[in-house]
Design a protein around this motif. Sequence first.
Motif, short mmCIF file in Angstrom:
data_model
loop_
_atom_site.label_atom_id
_atom_site.label_comp_id
_atom_site.label_asym_id
_atom_site.label_seq_id
_atom_site.Cartn_x
_atom_site.Cartn_y
_atom_site.Cartn_z
N GLY A 947 1.03 -5.26 -16.78
CA GLY A 947 1.50 -6.35 -16.14
C GLY A 947 0.91 -6.54 -14.58
N VAL A 948 0.92 -7.82 -14.15
CA VAL A 948 0.15 -8.04 -12.90
C VAL A 948 1.54 -7.58 -11.77
N VAL A 949 1.16 -7.05 -10.87
CA VAL A 949 2.58 -6.87 -9.78
C VAL A 949 1.84 -7.65 -8.56
N PRO A 950 2.87 -8.63 -8.05
CA PRO A 950 2.18 -9.50 -6.84
C PRO A 950 2.00 -8.29 -5.70
N SER A 951 0.95 -8.90 -4.90
CA SER A 951 0.39 -8.31 -3.91
C SER A 951 0.26 -9.04 -2.69
N GLY A 952 0.58 -8.36 -1.43
CA GLY A 952 0.52 -9.31 -0.41
C GLY A 952 -0.92 -9.00 0.45
N GLN A 953 -1.72 -8.48 -0.19
CA GLN A 953 -3.12 -7.77 0.33
C GLN A 953 -4.17 -8.51 -0.70
N ASP A 954 -5.24 -8.91 -0.05
CA ASP A 954 -5.95 -9.66 -0.92
C ASP A 954 -7.09 -8.58 -1.34
N ASN A 955 -7.23 -7.40 -0.84
CA ASN A 955 -8.13 -6.50 -1.10
C ASN A 955 -7.51 -5.43 -2.20
N ILE A 956 -5.91 -5.46 -2.17
CA ILE A 956 -5.29 -4.60 -3.19
C ILE A 956 -4.84 -5.15 -4.27
N HIS A 957 -5.04 -4.74 -5.49
CA HIS A 957 -4.71 -5.24 -6.64
C HIS A 957 -3.46 -4.49 -7.60
N ARG A 958 -2.56 -4.51 -8.02
CA ARG A 958 -1.69 -3.57 -8.50
C ARG A 958 -1.08 -4.09 -9.97
N PHE A 959 -1.14 -3.14 -10.88
CA PHE A 959 -0.58 -3.49 -12.32
C PHE A 959 0.58 -2.40 -12.71
N ALA A 960 1.15 -2.65 -13.64
CA ALA A 960 2.21 -1.81 -14.03
C ALA A 960 2.58 -2.05 -15.47
N GLY A 961 3.05 -0.94 -16.00
CA GLY A 961 3.53 -0.73 -17.44
C GLY A 961 4.18 0.60 -17.75
N LYS A 962 4.58 0.46 -18.99
CA LYS A 962 5.29 1.85 -19.43
C LYS A 962 4.94 2.15 -20.74
N THR A 963 4.72 3.31 -20.96
CA THR A 963 4.40 3.99 -22.22
C THR A 963 5.15 3.43 -23.23
N ALA A 964 4.92 3.15 -24.46
CA ALA A 964 5.65 2.54 -25.59
C ALA A 964 6.70 3.58 -25.98
N SER A 965 6.28 4.92 -26.19
CA SER A 965 7.21 5.79 -26.69
C SER A 965 8.11 6.53 -25.94
N SER A 966 7.70 6.88 -24.71
CA SER A 966 8.48 7.59 -23.87
C SER A 966 9.20 6.52 -22.65
N GLY A 967 8.38 5.53 -22.45
CA GLY A 967 8.95 4.94 -21.28
C GLY A 967 8.46 5.24 -20.13
N ALA A 968 7.73 6.16 -19.92
CA ALA A 968 6.94 6.65 -18.61
C ALA A 968 6.21 5.56 -17.92
N LEU A 969 6.20 5.56 -16.54
CA LEU A 969 5.93 4.56 -15.79
C LEU A 969 4.33 4.68 -15.70
N VAL A 970 3.64 3.69 -15.72
CA VAL A 970 2.06 3.80 -15.49
C VAL A 970 1.72 2.73 -14.33
N LEU A 971 1.24 3.11 -13.30
CA LEU A 971 0.74 2.48 -12.19
C LEU A 971 -0.51 2.34 -11.73
N VAL A 972 -1.15 1.14 -11.74
CA VAL A 972 -2.71 1.19 -11.60
C VAL A 972 -2.94 0.40 -10.15
N THR A 973 -3.54 1.10 -9.33
CA THR A 973 -3.95 0.12 -8.08
C THR A 973 -5.70 0.27 -7.91
N VAL A 974 -6.04 -1.18 -7.70
CA VAL A 974 -7.69 -1.33 -7.32
C VAL A 974 -7.74 -1.75 -6.05
N GLU A 975 -8.31 -0.84 -5.12
CA GLU A 975 -8.45 -1.31 -3.93
C GLU A 975 -9.78 -1.65 -3.53
#
Length: 1008
Positions: A947-975
Motif C-alpha cells: 500500500g502507498v503511504v502518504p509522503s510530505g516530500q516529493d522526492n521520497i515515496h513510501r510503501f507499506a505492507g505486512k507478510t500474510a503468514s506472520s504479519g511482519a511489517l514490510v516497509l519500502v522507501t524510494v528516495e
Amino acid sequence: MSTNNLSYNDQGGSDSAVEVGQETTPTSSNAGAGFGLFSTNFKKNDDLKEMLESNKDSLKLDAMKRIIALIAKGKNASELFPAVVKNVASKNIELKKLVYVYLVRYAEEQQDLALLSISTFQRALKDPNQLIRASALRVLSSIRVPIIVPIMMLAIKEAASDMSPYVRKTSAHAIQKLYSLDPDQKEHLIEVIDKLLKDKSTLVAGSVVMAFEEVCPDRIDLIHKNYRKLCNLLVDVEEWGQVVIITMLTRYARTQFTSPWKEDGLFDENSETAFYESDEKKTKNGDEKKSYMMDPDHRLLLRNTKPLLQSRNTAVVVSVAQLYWHLAPKHEVGVITKSLVRLLRSHREVQYVVLQNIATMSIQRKGMFEPYMKSFYVRSTDATHIKSLKLEILTSLANEANISTILREFQTYVKSQDKQFAAGTIQAIGRCATNISEVTDTCLQGLVLLLSNRDETVVAESVVVIKKLLQTQPTQHSDIIKHMAKLFDNIAVPMARASILWLMGEYCERVPQIAPDVLRKMAKSFTSEEDIVKLQTVNLAAKLYLTNSKQTKLLTQYILNLGKYDQNYDIRDRTRFIRQLIVPNEKSGALGKYARRILLAPKPAPVLESTYKDRDRYQLGTLSHTINTKASGYLELSDWPAVAPDQSVRNVEVIEPVKEWAPSLGKTGKSKLSKSSDDKFYSDSGEEKEKGSGSSSSEDSSSEGLICMCTFYKDHVGQLSTNLFLRSYLLPIVCGPGERLHGFVSKQVPVSLSLFSLCILTPCPLSCAALLLQVSGPAFVPEKSHDLLHRMTGKGLSAQYQFPRQPCLYQPTMVSVQISLTNTTDHPLEQIHIGDRDPTGLDMHCFNAIECLLPEASVTVSLGVDFNDSTQAANFQLCTKEDQFSVSIQPAVGELFLPATMTEQDFRKEQGKLLGMNESSATITMAAENTTRQPISRQVATVANLGVVPSGQDNIHRFAGKTASSGALVLVTVELRELSAALITINTEKSVMGPMLLRDLKRALARA
C-alpha cells in the motif's frame, strides 16, 4: 628467511616469520598499499599504523579491512593493537564494527590496553545501532580480567532487557563467558537466564538454552513455564539453536513424562482422542483394560520436532532422530529411518556419525532399516572407517530371509584391495554364522576355501574366525583342523599361527598324530616366534604332556627350558607355572593333581557380538556415543519416572495484552465491549450459536446497532453476503484500526460455512505494530497468469493460476490463489480435486471436488495456501477420476504481502526499529520514465502487493505492507536523487525476504 628479528607466531613454520603487512619492495604511495599484503617488507607495519592514525576515515577503513584479512589468513596482528584501539571511539559505524571485530580477537591477549577502553565500551552499550551495542558487549565479555566482573554483570543485565533481539542474543552468549570467568556469579546469571527464557524471539531462544545448559542444566524448574513456548518456536529457531533446544528438551522429557514403551497396556495414540477424552478406554468386549495415555506436552514435543527431519542441516536431523529414539513410542520411531538414510549422501564425516547412530539402532530394532539394506552396500569410493560401519550394520540386519543376499555381497568384499576391510568382512561372516545357525556350515566351508587365498591377511583372519566357529561344533570338524595344520608352515601372521596352535592343543585327542608333529616344528623355531605364538606353544606342550607323554615328554622339557630363559617375563612366568603344574616334584603342592582339569577343561564357545552393543548407554548423537567414552560435560539421560510429575507446572496463565499507543488509534471507531463478552467468546469457542444475545453490553448503542444491521442483512440477503458486508463495510466503520469484533459477532452471525469462514471473526492477539496497520485493498492486480498444468501433460486438462491479491477468506495467514481449469478434450472430466501435498504438512485450503467438467468448458476455483513467508513452491497433485498430475505453485516474493495503510509518522517510527540487519538498501539508476510519483507507484505495485503511504516530500515515496503468514511489517522507501539515481531501502524483520524484494524492485524500476 628474513634477517629481521621476527618471532614465530602461533601458526608455526616458516610462514610465521612473515608478520603483518610485510612487503618485498618498499612503496611510497597509498595506491600501492593495496598490493603485497603478505609480503616481507617490515616497513609496511608502519604504513598500516600511519593509515590508522590518519584523519581520513577512508584510510582507516581500508587499513582495518586489510588487518581483518590478515587475521582471516591466520596471521598474527596483535602488535597493531595500540593503533587499532585508538579508533574504538570513531563515529564511523563501519570502522567501529571492524575495530570491534579486531578487539574480540585480541582483547584477551592485550588485556591491559583493552582495559583502557572500558569507558568507551560502556558508552557504546547505549549506542542507537544494535550492532554496535552487541559488538561492545561481545568485546567487554572477551576481556578475561576478574576486576571488571561487576561491569560485565551490569552490562549483561541491561542487554537482556534491550529492545533488539540481536543484543539479547549476544547477552546470552556473554553469560557463558562470565560464568567461566567467575562461577560465583551463578545465582545472578540464573536470574538473567530465567528472564531470557521468557523471551519470545526465535533469535534469542537457542542462545539462552545454550547458556542454560552451560550454567545450570539441573534447574529444570526454569523450563516448566517455557516448555510449550520452546516447542512451538522450535521450527523458526536458527539451525544450531534447534540442536541445542532439542537436546535439552530430550533430557527434560525423560524427567517429566512416563515411558511410552510399556508393554502391558493398550497404546491409545491413533488420534487426538488422547488429548480430550476420558482417561479410561473400553475394549470392544466392554471390558476395561489398562491403556497408556500420552501426556499432551509429550505429544506436542514429538509433533513439533517431526517436520525438522526434513532440515538441510545434518545436526538437526540427527538431533530429532535421537529425540524420537529416546522418547517416542516404538511404533513411531520408524519415521526417522528415511531421513537418516538420506544423510548417507553427505560428506564422509557426516556419514561416519550417522552410520554410528544407525549401527546402535539396528542392533535393537533390525526392522527399521531392513527395507533400506541396499543403502548400506559398500562403495569402492568409501573410506575404510565408512566401510567398516556399513559392514557392522549389514551384519546386524542379517536374518534368515536376507542372509543369502548379504553373503553374496560379502563374497565381493573379501576380494577388496583394502586389507583391513577384507579382514573385517571375514569377521562379519563369522558373526553371521554364529547368529544364524542355518548358515553356519555354509560360512565355515567358505572360510576354509579362503585358507588357500594368496593374501596372508585374508588367510590369517579366516583362521581366527574358523577357530571361534569350531568351538561351537568341534566333534564335526576334525578334518578342518587337519587342513589348517597342513597350512601352518605357510601362515606367517602371529595371531593366525597362535589360533592354530590353540586348536591343536584344545582338540589334541582328535588329532593325536598331527599335534605332536606341529609341536616338533615349533620347538625348532621357538626362539624366533612372536610372544603370542610362544605362549600358545607352551600351552600346546603342556596339554600334549598330559595326554600323550610318551611322544612329547622330551619336547615339552626342551620347550620349557627355552621359555625359562626367554627375554619376555610373561613367557618366563608362564613356563615356571606350567612346569610346577604338570611335572610333579617335592616342591609342587596339591595343585598338580588338578592339572588335567585346569588345562583341558571344556571352554565355552565365544559369543561374537557387535562392538556397538553397549553404546546405547550414551545418548545418541553425542560425542560420548561417538568415542564410546564419557566425555567432559556429558549429561546422562535419566530413567523414565514411574509416576508422572504434576503436569500443571507447565501451565501458563494467559494475560490479555494491554493496548499500547492509544493516541495512534484515532478518535473514532472504538467499540466498548464488556469483559463478559470476551470471556464468553473464548469459553464457548466450540459452539456456533448461543441462545441468548445478552453477552454484549446493553449500554453500547453502536454494538446493538451493528447486531441489528447484521441480523437484518442476514435475513434479507443471506449468510455469505452478511459476512462480506461485515468485512468490507461495517468492520472498518465500527472498529478502529487494530480493534477486533468480539463475542457479539461470533454469537449473532454463525460462521459455519463450507468455503467462507471469515478470518476477521477469528480472535488473534495483535502486536503493537499491528495496531497501526489497517489492511487495504490492492493498488494493482496483475493480470498475468502462470501455467500450472499444460494440456499435453494433463491429458487434456489445462490449468493456469494467478494471484488476485485479495485477503484469503479461508484463513488469514493464507495467500489467495485463483486457478482456471479448462477441459480441452472431447469427453467430460470427472472428480477433479487436489490429492497429496508436498511437504506433507503444507497448510492448504482445497477447493471442493468438481464432479464433472464438460468438453471445452472452463471453471475458476479458489485456493488458500500458507506459504509460511517463503517462496518455496507448494507442490501437490491435481487429480481426476483416472489420473494424477504433480503440479506446483511458485509465488513471487511480492505476492506474499498484504497492503497496509499507515501515517508517515508511524512509518518512520516503525522504520527506526528495523535497522541494522533488518534493513536492505541499494542505489540504482532509474529509467527516465520512472522518475515521477505515478510510474514509481505503478512499478512498485506491479512487483509487490504493498500500500502507498502518504509522503510530505516529493522526492521520497513510501510503501507499506505486512507478510500474510506472520504479519511482519514490510516497509519500502524510494528516495530520488540527482541524475536519475534512486536509493531503495527495505526494512523488515524477514531477513531473507528483504533482499529478494530489493532485487525485484531494482529490476522493475531500472526497466523502461
